[in-house]
Design an enzyme around this catalytic site. Sequence first.
Site, PDB file in Angstrom:
ATOM      1  N   SER A 160       0.873  -1.303   0.000  1.00  0.00           N
ATOM      2  CA  SER A 160      -0.044   0.024   0.082  1.00  0.00           C
ATOM      3  C   SER A 160       0.869   1.136  -0.140  1.00  0.00           C
ATOM      4  CB  SER A 160      -0.923   0.259   1.283  1.00  0.00           C
ATOM      5  OG  SER A 160      -1.626   1.346   1.316  1.00  0.00           O
ATOM      6  N   TYR A 181      -1.207  -1.113  10.168  1.00  0.00           N
ATOM      7  CA  TYR A 181      -1.412  -1.469   8.981  1.00  0.00           C
ATOM      8  C   TYR A 181      -0.486  -1.004   7.919  1.00  0.00           C
ATOM      9  CZ  TYR A 181      -3.808  -1.357   4.220  1.00  0.00           C
ATOM     10  OH  TYR A 181      -4.129  -1.375   3.123  1.00  0.00           O
TER      11      TYR A 181
END
Length: 240
Positions: free
Chosen positions: A132, A145
């Site tokens: 990401s 995350y």
Amino acid sequence: MEKRKILITGASKGLGLAISKKLSGEYTLILHASKKESFTHIEPGSHLLCADFSDAEQVANFCKQLKKEHGDDLYAVINNAGVTYDKPLNFQPEREIDAMLNVNLRTPIMICKTAMKIFGLKNTGVIINISSVVGESGNAFQAVYAATKAGLAALSRSLAQEAAALNQEHTIRVLSVSPGFIETDMTATIPESIKDKYLNMIPAKRFGKVDDVADTIAFLVSDKASYINGTNIHINGGLI
Ligand SMILES: NC(=O)c1ccc[n+]([C@@H]2O[C@H](COP(=O)([O-])OP(=O)(O)OC[C@H]3O[C@@H](n4cnc5c(N)ncnc54)[C@H](OP(=O)(O)O)[C@@H]3O)[C@@H](O)[C@H]2O)c1
């Protein structure tokens, strides 16, 4: 000629579903979600392999089954399943921290381990890990995350080097891709004010569509990308 076989994890919705639609036809698919009931659409002719990736025992069985049932003709793995719980770290329950570490990082490591064994025997194969943009930029309220996603990029770079060190023909490729803000269930709950802030930071002046990622994956997994290895590809409209 037999179609090449590709595993796509987290294929019940969002990016995984779009990737499965894009690759179906050219490849035989092994589709994963946490459970069969998660699927609302399954590409015809696909194999299903379900497991809750937060559960280490289920992950071990998943990897065993992958090797036993598909080891002979597995061509590629797309590690896409992921989960996020956005909040300040000091308010984050340990079970959410564990879930993100297990689903986003530990499980892809275990699947990569299985795939590297399978690919090592044949001297060929492709692994694409879905990282990401926040793995590189960081993001408030996504500390764990972001850490898992940075881990996936590092894992990919290292495995590409390891594959080259262990396999003489150097035909095993390991990559990561880092989507920016893509419109899926994962981003649907972000408040409008924060979405507006992101939009202003994207030179393309739009959020990404699932096909922006699926088209990139279709290219990267193909032989047309045979000289792309050990790197991280950004798909973010110019965000960084
Ligand atoms: N959307 C974005 O803007 C964006 C940006 C950068 C990176 N990403 C990454 O791209 C990947 C896909 O994201 P998405 O937006 O498509 O997410 P999504 O729509 O929420 O879909 C997530 C997928 O992961 C599976 N999954 C979640 N928890 C699981 C668990 N415990 N065990 C097994 N499978 C589980 C889900 O299966 P079930 O349906 O069975 O729960 C589903 O198939 C993720 O790794 C995400 O981090 C997304």
